[in-house]
Design a protein around this motif. Structure first.
Motif, PDB file in Angstrom:
ATOM      1  N   ASP A 126       0.844  -1.189   0.000  1.00 29.11           N
ATOM      2  CA  ASP A 126       0.000   0.000   0.000  1.00 29.11           C
ATOM      3  C   ASP A 126       0.885   1.246   0.000  1.00 29.11           C
ATOM      4  O   ASP A 126       1.391   1.665   1.037  1.00 29.11           O
ATOM      5  N   GLY A 127       1.114   1.813  -1.164  1.00 24.18           N
ATOM      6  CA  GLY A 127       1.959   2.994  -1.286  1.00 24.18           C
ATOM      7  C   GLY A 127       3.348   2.695  -1.830  1.00 24.18           C
ATOM      8  O   GLY A 127       4.157   3.592  -2.007  1.00 24.18           O
ATOM      9  N   ASP A 128       3.649   1.426  -2.093  1.00 20.58           N
ATOM     10  CA  ASP A 128       4.961   1.015  -2.625  1.00 20.58           C
ATOM     11  C   ASP A 128       6.108   1.610  -1.802  1.00 20.58           C
ATOM     12  O   ASP A 128       6.993   2.286  -2.323  1.00 20.58           O
ATOM     13  N   MET A 129       6.100   1.322  -0.514  1.00 18.82           N
ATOM     14  CA  MET A 129       7.150   1.811   0.387  1.00 18.82           C
ATOM     15  C   MET A 129       8.081   0.661   0.777  1.00 18.82           C
ATOM     16  O   MET A 129       7.638  -0.467   0.957  1.00 18.82           O
ATOM     17  N   PHE A 130       9.355   0.977   0.920  1.00 21.42           N
ATOM     18  CA  PHE A 130      10.353   0.044   1.422  1.00 21.42           C
ATOM     19  C   PHE A 130      10.863   0.592   2.739  1.00 21.42           C
ATOM     20  O   PHE A 130      11.194   1.771   2.842  1.00 21.42           O
ATOM     21  N   GLN A 131      10.941  -0.260   3.749  1.00 18.54           N
ATOM     22  CA  GLN A 131      11.319   0.173   5.093  1.00 18.54           C
ATOM     23  C   GLN A 131      12.458  -0.711   5.599  1.00 18.54           C
ATOM     24  O   GLN A 131      12.416  -1.934   5.502  1.00 18.54           O
ATOM     25  N   VAL A 132      13.492  -0.069   6.161  1.00 14.56           N
ATOM     26  CA  VAL A 132      14.631  -0.783   6.744  1.00 14.56           C
ATOM     27  C   VAL A 132      14.680  -0.452   8.235  1.00 14.56           C
ATOM     28  O   VAL A 132      14.587   0.714   8.621  1.00 14.56           O
ATOM     29  N   THR A 184      21.690  -1.699   5.934  1.00 14.19           N
ATOM     30  CA  THR A 184      21.521  -1.083   4.621  1.00 14.19           C
ATOM     31  C   THR A 184      20.618  -1.977   3.782  1.00 14.19           C
ATOM     32  O   THR A 184      20.895  -3.173   3.607  1.00 14.19           O
ATOM     33  N   GLY A 185      19.546  -1.384   3.297  1.00 15.63           N
ATOM     34  CA  GLY A 185      18.620  -2.096   2.428  1.00 15.63           C
ATOM     35  C   GLY A 185      18.686  -1.531   1.025  1.00 15.63           C
ATOM     36  O   GLY A 185      18.872  -0.325   0.833  1.00 15.63           O
ATOM     37  N   MET A 186      18.585  -2.420   0.052  1.00 18.42           N
ATOM     38  CA  MET A 186      18.628  -2.005  -1.352  1.00 18.42           C
ATOM     39  C   MET A 186      17.462  -2.625  -2.106  1.00 18.42           C
ATOM     40  O   MET A 186      17.068  -3.752  -1.828  1.00 18.42           O
ATOM     41  N   VAL A 187      16.949  -1.863  -3.073  1.00 17.76           N
ATOM     42  CA  VAL A 187      15.958  -2.386  -4.014  1.00 17.76           C
ATOM     43  C   VAL A 187      16.698  -2.517  -5.338  1.00 17.76           C
ATOM     44  O   VAL A 187      17.286  -1.554  -5.834  1.00 17.76           O
ATOM     45  N   HIS A 198      20.617  -3.424 -11.936  1.00 17.48           N
ATOM     46  CA  HIS A 198      21.292  -2.444 -11.075  1.00 17.48           C
ATOM     47  C   HIS A 198      20.493  -2.177  -9.791  1.00 17.48           C
ATOM     48  O   HIS A 198      19.354  -2.610  -9.652  1.00 17.48           O
ATOM     49  N   THR A 199      21.101  -1.404  -8.897  1.00 11.45           N
ATOM     50  CA  THR A 199      20.452  -0.983  -7.647  1.00 11.45           C
ATOM     51  C   THR A 199      19.613   0.253  -7.935  1.00 11.45           C
ATOM     52  O   THR A 199      20.089   1.233  -8.494  1.00 11.45           O
ATOM     53  N   ILE A 200      18.353   0.209  -7.538  1.00 16.24           N
ATOM     54  CA  ILE A 200      17.408   1.287  -7.800  1.00 16.24           C
ATOM     55  C   ILE A 200      17.312   2.244  -6.618  1.00 16.24           C
ATOM     56  O   ILE A 200      17.190   3.452  -6.787  1.00 16.24           O
ATOM     57  N   LEU A 201      17.377   1.711  -5.392  1.00 17.31           N
ATOM     58  CA  LEU A 201      17.124   2.500  -4.190  1.00 17.31           C
ATOM     59  C   LEU A 201      17.972   1.954  -3.049  1.00 17.31           C
ATOM     60  O   LEU A 201      18.124   0.744  -2.916  1.00 17.31           O
ATOM     61  N   ILE A 202      18.559   2.856  -2.249  1.00 16.93           N
ATOM     62  CA  ILE A 202      19.334   2.458  -1.066  1.00 16.93           C
ATOM     63  C   ILE A 202      18.739   3.167   0.144  1.00 16.93           C
ATOM     64  O   ILE A 202      18.537   4.383   0.129  1.00 16.93           O
ATOM     65  N   ILE A 203      18.468   2.382   1.208  1.00 14.02           N
ATOM     66  CA  ILE A 203      17.913   2.927   2.450  1.00 14.02           C
ATOM     67  C   ILE A 203      18.782   2.426   3.596  1.00 14.02           C
ATOM     68  O   ILE A 203      19.050   1.231   3.702  1.00 14.02           O
ATOM     69  N   THR A 204      19.243   3.342   4.456  1.00 17.85           N
ATOM     70  CA  THR A 204      20.038   2.935   5.622  1.00 17.85           C
ATOM     71  C   THR A 204      19.294   3.292   6.898  1.00 17.85           C
ATOM     72  O   THR A 204      18.528   4.251   6.948  1.00 17.85           O
ATOM     73  N   ASP A 205      19.538   2.495   7.948  1.00 10.85           N
ATOM     74  CA  ASP A 205      18.952   2.775   9.251  1.00 10.85           C
ATOM     75  C   ASP A 205      19.934   2.342  10.325  1.00 10.85           C
ATOM     76  O   ASP A 205      20.577   1.303  10.213  1.00 10.85           O
ATOM     77  N   GLY A 206      20.050   3.153  11.343  1.00 13.21           N
ATOM     78  CA  GLY A 206      20.910   2.833  12.476  1.00 13.21           C
ATOM     79  C   GLY A 206      21.231   4.086  13.254  1.00 13.21           C
ATOM     80  O   GLY A 206      21.308   5.183  12.703  1.00 13.21           O
TER      81      GLY A 206
END
Length: 157
Positions: free
Chosen positions: A86-92, A103-106, A111-119
């Protein structure tokens, strides 16, 4: 001659049976219209049962056709990455206070489309990407303290 069965614990209520009665009274000789009635009832029951089976199969197959949320977990409870349909969200989420983030990647096939980091902060970090139907993507999650990368299978909407 009339026989009478009495009621007891095992047979239930009493019933009467006319022995030597006319066969037409017992329903053994019926007109063609009367013979068709049970057949019509049987076909009606089969049709209703068939419709119920089709309904169950359709309803149970529907969720499989729709895309759903997906989550992958890094070992030792270090973190997770979730695709929220719902909303096409990626959460790390970095779920372990060990001084290292996640580090999360789509990724698509090339290739890598999206990089999300959390910490280092409270809560999770997220970002959106429209997955769509024409492109298959997968999630990849790694721990910033070393180790390998885990991935989901490829999916689309």
């Amino acid at each position: 001659m009339k026989l009478r069965a009495t009621s007891n614990l095992f047979t239930g209520p009493s019933h009467s049976l006319n022995v030597g009665a006319d066969q037409s009274d017992l329903g053994l000789h019926r007109s063609p219209a009367e013979k068709e009635e049970p057949m019509v009832k049987t076909f009606t029951r089969i049709a209703v049962a068939g419709a119920a089976v089709v309904t169950v199969l359709t309803v149970s197959a529907s969720p499989a056709l729709a895309d759903t949320n997906k989550t992958i977990y890094y070992p030792s409870g270090r973190g997770k990455m979730t695709y929220i349909d719902d909303g096409d969200m990626f959460q790390v989420c970095d779920t372990k206070a060990d001084g290292h983030g996640m580090t999360g990647m789509v990724e698509d096939l090339n290739h890598t489309i999206l990089i999300i980091t959390d910490g280092g902060d409270a809560g999770c970090d997220k970002d959106g990407y429209d997955v769509g139907q024409m492109n298959s993507v997968r999630m990849a999650l790694s721990w910033d303290g070393g180790g390998g990368t885990i991935t989901s299978g490829y999916f689309n909407e």
